[in-house]
Design a protein around this motif. Structure first.
Motif, PDB file in Angstrom:
ATOM      1  N   GLU A  56       1.052  -1.166   0.014  1.00 56.45           N
ATOM      2  CA  GLU A  56       0.452  -0.101  -0.486  1.00 56.45           C
ATOM      3  C   GLU A  56       1.226   1.615  -0.022  1.00 56.45           C
ATOM      4  O   GLU A  56       0.608   2.389  -0.153  1.00 56.45           O
ATOM      5  N   ALA A  57       1.933   1.119   0.958  1.00 57.81           N
ATOM      6  CA  ALA A  57       3.001   2.302   1.224  1.00 57.81           C
ATOM      7  C   ALA A  57       3.498   2.528  -1.007  1.00 57.81           C
ATOM      8  O   ALA A  57       4.286   3.518  -0.330  1.00 57.81           O
ATOM      9  N   SER A  58       3.550   1.737  -1.774  1.00 60.58           N
ATOM     10  CA  SER A  58       4.157   2.176  -2.635  1.00 60.58           C
ATOM     11  C   SER A  58       3.757   2.826  -3.666  1.00 60.58           C
ATOM     12  O   SER A  58       4.170   3.498  -4.664  1.00 60.58           O
ATOM     13  N   PHE A  59       2.121   2.688  -3.383  1.00 67.79           N
ATOM     14  CA  PHE A  59       1.103   3.286  -4.133  1.00 67.79           C
ATOM     15  C   PHE A  59       1.200   4.775  -4.413  1.00 67.79           C
ATOM     16  O   PHE A  59       1.686   5.134  -5.345  1.00 67.79           O
ATOM     17  N   PRO A  60       1.610   5.731  -3.253  1.00 71.63           N
ATOM     18  CA  PRO A  60       1.828   7.020  -2.572  1.00 71.63           C
ATOM     19  C   PRO A  60       2.815   7.167  -2.972  1.00 71.63           C
ATOM     20  O   PRO A  60       3.213   8.319  -3.223  1.00 71.63           O
ATOM     21  N   HIS A  61       3.979   6.563  -3.324  1.00 74.97           N
ATOM     22  CA  HIS A  61       5.070   7.102  -3.359  1.00 74.97           C
ATOM     23  C   HIS A  61       5.338   7.090  -5.090  1.00 74.97           C
ATOM     24  O   HIS A  61       5.647   8.236  -5.095  1.00 74.97           O
ATOM     25  N   LEU A 107      -6.801   9.776   0.642  1.00 72.41           N
ATOM     26  CA  LEU A 107      -7.072   9.215  -0.912  1.00 72.41           C
ATOM     27  C   LEU A 107      -6.254   8.399  -1.582  1.00 72.41           C
ATOM     28  O   LEU A 107      -7.164   7.508  -2.152  1.00 72.41           O
ATOM     29  N   ALA A 108      -5.243   8.477  -1.213  1.00 68.12           N
ATOM     30  CA  ALA A 108      -3.991   7.533  -1.954  1.00 68.12           C
ATOM     31  C   ALA A 108      -4.506   5.976  -1.576  1.00 68.12           C
ATOM     32  O   ALA A 108      -4.220   4.694  -2.373  1.00 68.12           O
ATOM     33  N   ARG A 109      -4.278   5.821  -0.936  1.00 73.18           N
ATOM     34  CA  ARG A 109      -5.109   4.251   0.163  1.00 73.18           C
ATOM     35  C   ARG A 109      -6.481   3.873  -0.274  1.00 73.18           C
ATOM     36  O   ARG A 109      -6.940   2.972  -0.947  1.00 73.18           O
ATOM     37  N   GLU A 110      -6.985   4.751   0.063  1.00 71.61           N
ATOM     38  CA  GLU A 110      -8.767   4.946  -0.481  1.00 71.61           C
ATOM     39  C   GLU A 110      -8.383   3.967  -2.290  1.00 71.61           C
ATOM     40  O   GLU A 110      -9.244   3.514  -2.983  1.00 71.61           O
ATOM     41  N   VAL A 111      -7.506   4.835  -2.966  1.00 67.31           N
ATOM     42  CA  VAL A 111      -8.069   5.095  -4.524  1.00 67.31           C
ATOM     43  C   VAL A 111      -6.996   3.701  -4.667  1.00 67.31           C
ATOM     44  O   VAL A 111      -7.435   2.511  -5.386  1.00 67.31           O
TER      45      VAL A 111
END
Length: 103
Positions: A11-16, A86-90
């Motif tokens: 999950e942390a890679s998407f916001p990055h 929002l990034a977590r939700e997306v």
């Protein structure tokens, strides 16, 4: 997620990837964070627009902003936190859609 969704392992890679991962930016006695400047700028802009629209039209987002303002946070810090949320939700929605396509 692009053509290679397997590269997003957590999950942390998407916001990055979107440029909304918090990075410590402290100096001295304060402990602020700033957003990662790299990543996909269009994805970052889309998350920013969604955060601003949510703040304007959703009561829960306004209550969150009011609560964080009373804690001493500035509006840019509040928007940074909302973009990360929002990034977590997306990411969850994208991962569910991708799994639905591959099965």
């Amino acid at each position: 997620m692009g053509d290679n969704p397997e590269r997003l392992r957590s999950e942390a890679s998407f916001p990055h990837l979107c440029g909304v991962a918090p990075i410590p930016a402290w100096s001295g006695k304060t402990n602020p964070h700033r957003l990662h400047r790299g990543g996909d700028r269009r994805a970052n802009q889309a998350l920013h627009t969604a955060a601003v629209v949510r703040h304007r039209y959703r009561d829960t987002a306004r209550e969150y902003a009011n609560r964080r303002t009373s804690e001493g946070k500035s509006m840019p810090e509040i928007i940074r936190c909302q973009k990360r949320y929002l990034a977590r939700e997306v990411f969850s929605a994208l991962r569910a859609d991708y799994q639905g396509l591959t099965t």
